[in-house]
Design a protein around this motif. Structure first.
Motif, PDB file in Angstrom:
ATOM      1  N   CYS A  98       0.857  -1.187   0.000  1.00 56.76           N
ATOM      2  CA  CYS A  98       0.000   0.000   0.000  1.00 56.76           C
ATOM      3  C   CYS A  98       0.894   1.238   0.000  1.00 56.76           C
ATOM      4  O   CYS A  98       1.974   1.235   0.592  1.00 56.76           O
ATOM      5  CB  CYS A  98      -0.925   0.004   1.218  1.00 56.76           C
TER       6      CYS A  98
ATOM      7  N   ASN B   4      -5.199   5.511  -0.956  1.00 54.76           N
ATOM      8  CA  ASN B   4      -6.474   4.921  -0.516  1.00 54.76           C
ATOM      9  C   ASN B   4      -7.359   4.426  -1.662  1.00 54.76           C
ATOM     10  O   ASN B   4      -8.503   4.031  -1.437  1.00 54.76           O
ATOM     11  CB  ASN B   4      -7.263   5.903   0.350  1.00 54.76           C
ATOM     12  N   LYS B   5      -6.856   4.397  -2.863  1.00 55.16           N
ATOM     13  CA  LYS B   5      -7.628   3.878  -3.992  1.00 55.16           C
ATOM     14  C   LYS B   5      -7.164   2.464  -4.317  1.00 55.16           C
ATOM     15  O   LYS B   5      -5.973   2.219  -4.501  1.00 55.16           O
ATOM     16  CB  LYS B   5      -7.444   4.774  -5.221  1.00 55.16           C
ATOM     17  N   PRO B   6      -8.083   1.498  -4.388  1.00 55.22           N
ATOM     18  CA  PRO B   6      -7.688   0.109  -4.672  1.00 55.22           C
ATOM     19  C   PRO B   6      -7.305  -0.087  -6.135  1.00 55.22           C
ATOM     20  O   PRO B   6      -7.884   0.531  -7.037  1.00 55.22           O
ATOM     21  CB  PRO B   6      -8.948  -0.693  -4.329  1.00 55.22           C
TER      22      PRO B   6
ATOM     23  N   HIS C 294      -3.233  -0.627  -2.572  1.00 54.91           N
ATOM     24  CA  HIS C 294      -3.917   0.661  -2.526  1.00 54.91           C
ATOM     25  C   HIS C 294      -2.897   1.782  -2.730  1.00 54.91           C
ATOM     26  O   HIS C 294      -1.795   1.748  -2.161  1.00 54.91           O
ATOM     27  CB  HIS C 294      -4.618   0.856  -1.177  1.00 54.91           C
TER      28      HIS C 294
ATOM     29  N   LYS D  97      -5.724  -4.628   3.949  1.00 58.70           N
ATOM     30  CA  LYS D  97      -5.844  -4.253   2.538  1.00 58.70           C
ATOM     31  C   LYS D  97      -4.549  -4.550   1.775  1.00 58.70           C
ATOM     32  O   LYS D  97      -3.473  -4.639   2.345  1.00 58.70           O
ATOM     33  CB  LYS D  97      -6.167  -2.768   2.396  1.00 58.70           C
TER      34      LYS D  97
ATOM     35  N   LEU E  31      -6.055   2.203   6.667  1.00 54.43           N
ATOM     36  CA  LEU E  31      -6.396   0.961   5.984  1.00 54.43           C
ATOM     37  C   LEU E  31      -6.205  -0.227   6.926  1.00 54.43           C
ATOM     38  O   LEU E  31      -5.246  -0.270   7.695  1.00 54.43           O
ATOM     39  CB  LEU E  31      -5.518   0.761   4.751  1.00 54.43           C
TER      40      LEU E  31
ATOM     41  N   TYR F 178      -1.242  -1.927  -9.801  1.00 56.46           N
ATOM     42  CA  TYR F 178      -0.561  -1.303  -8.665  1.00 56.46           C
ATOM     43  C   TYR F 178       0.933  -1.187  -8.935  1.00 56.46           C
ATOM     44  O   TYR F 178       1.517  -0.108  -8.813  1.00 56.46           O
ATOM     45  CB  TYR F 178      -0.811  -2.115  -7.387  1.00 56.46           C
TER      46      TYR F 178
ATOM     47  N   SER G  76      -1.214   5.924   1.829  1.00 55.63           N
ATOM     48  CA  SER G  76      -2.591   5.753   2.295  1.00 55.63           C
ATOM     49  C   SER G  76      -2.699   5.881   3.811  1.00 55.63           C
ATOM     50  O   SER G  76      -1.697   5.831   4.528  1.00 55.63           O
ATOM     51  CB  SER G  76      -3.121   4.387   1.852  1.00 55.63           C
TER      52      SER G  76
END
Length: 392
Positions: free
Chosen positions: A38, A53-55, A50, A47, A44, A61, A41
């Motif tokens: 991640c 904060n956007k998947p 991300h 998770k 979370l 990614y 972000s």
């Protein structure tokens, strides 16, 4: 294999992470738990993949983050600044008291019924504890460091490891029981006014007595302490039941944590008869200003190890060592522009701020609660109940 992090726990290959736990390969994250891959972000839990904060799908990614080369100092700083700005869109965790009940303070874990405690773990029925992460600690009052199986202790500093009934003592412990006014004593029981005792029972001023005589001598000393209390430079009196006067500390005030919590000038410290140490006069001739360092770690020559770099903040010199250079290259991270003291100093100041307590009202339900975030720093904040509902 982590770098530039603060308040992290059980992580691997995390960079610039703030209050991130049990996570892998996370970069510039805050208040994240059990996350993997991640970036930038906040808030979370459980998770993967991300970015701000956007998947993303896994392939997308890794394709996206390839755009940002953290080996560049300029890129690293820009991304760090952008991430911190992004974090502000989300309410911070109001208090860190995981797996604890009936707590006042902050960073109190696996504990119960503790008031005004900070950086504590495994405590129960305690008050005024600081920096005692190793439990269990039971029925203890006003102790700073270190715990680790302690009970019934009072007014101590740096005491711990299998101790019980220790009072008014400093730098003592390790299988020590029923000790008062002791320094550097380890092991044994029923000590009074001892220094560096390693064993023994019924000891006063490092002299072993029969049990009956020990009790009589101890009572006479306590009576004398009450009749003729010690007076410090400020006129404060210390009879039996008080910790050692601050002016007896062998540590310079300005070299201690006290200066950070309760800052004094040199003149104010000397008026209190406290030790003050002149600043270290060592200076090193700067051979390369930090501004002249290569932007990217791949362009750093081996000769950098011979340079004395001028810190961009305090302007004092520091050096890069071989292990540090190897680590930065293996992680694709840029050379620092600040000396180690300035780098750790910034994180230390963040830590100090986390130990403050303010009364706030939840921005969602209006309930009153305590947090380390004042309104001028964080306007939108949630109580623990609302935070858990919204974030977790």
């Amino acid at each position: 294999l982590s770098y530039d992090c603060i308040n992290n726990f059980k992580n691997s290959r995390c960079i610039g992470a703030d209050h991130t736990i049990e996570s892998i390969e996370c970069v510039f994250t805050r208040n994240c738990t059990n996350c993997q891959n991640c970036f930038g972000s906040a808030n979370l839990h459980n998770k993967k993949y991300h970015i701000f904060n956007k998947p993303y799908a896994k392939e997308d990614y890794f394709r996206e983050i390839k755009k940002w080369d953290l080996g560049s100092y300029k890129t690293y700083q820009e991304l760090k600044k952008n991430s911190e700005a992004h974090w502000k869109k989300f309410p911070p965790k109001p208090r860190f008291d995981d797996r604890s009940v009936h707590i006042q303070g902050n960073y109190v874990f696996d504990s119960k019924n503790c008031k005004d405690c900070f950086e504590v773990g495994g405590a129960q029925d305690c008050k005024y504890l600081l920096m005692m992460p190793e439990g269990p600690t039971r029925d203890t009052y006003d102790v700073t460091s270190w715990g680790n199986n302690m009970d019934l202790c009072y007014e101590c500093c740096v005491v711990g490891e299998n101790v019980s009934g220790v009072k008014f003592s400093q730098e003592a412990g390790i299988n020590l029981y029923n000790a008062e006014y002791c320094k550097l004593s380890t092991g044994g029981s029923d000590h009074f006014g001892c220094v560096s005792m390693k064993k023994g029972k019924y000891v006063v001023l490092n002299k072993i007595y029969p049990e009956d005589e020990y009790k009589k001598v101890r009572e006479r000393i306590i009576e004398h302490m009450s009749e003729m209390p010690y007076s410090d430079a400020q006129g404060n009196t210390y009879s039996y039941g008080e910790f050692f006067p601050m002016e007896l500390s062998p540590f310079p005030y300005n070299d201690s944590l006290a200066q950070d919590f309760f800052p004094l000038t040199k003149e104010e410290a000397e008026q209190k008869s406290l030790v003050w140490r002149a600043s270290d006069a060592r200076e090193y001739a700067i051979t390369k200003p930090a501004e002249d360092l290569p932007d990217h770690i791949k362009d750093v020559p081996a000769g950098i190890l011979k340079e004395v770099i001028g810190c961009v903040s305090c302007r004092r010199g520091f050096k890069i060592i071989q292990m540090e250079l190897d680590f930065l290259k293996s992680m694709n991270l840029p050379l620092p522009r600040e000396c180690p003291n300035c780098r750790i100093g910034k994180k230390f100041q963040k830590w100090l701020k986390n130990l403050r307590i303010f009364k706030r009202a939840c921005s969602k339900c209006g309930a009153g609660f305590e947090t380390s975030y004042p309104k001028e720093e964080t306007e939108y904040i949630l109580c623990k109940k609302c935070y858990l509902q919204e974030v977790v």
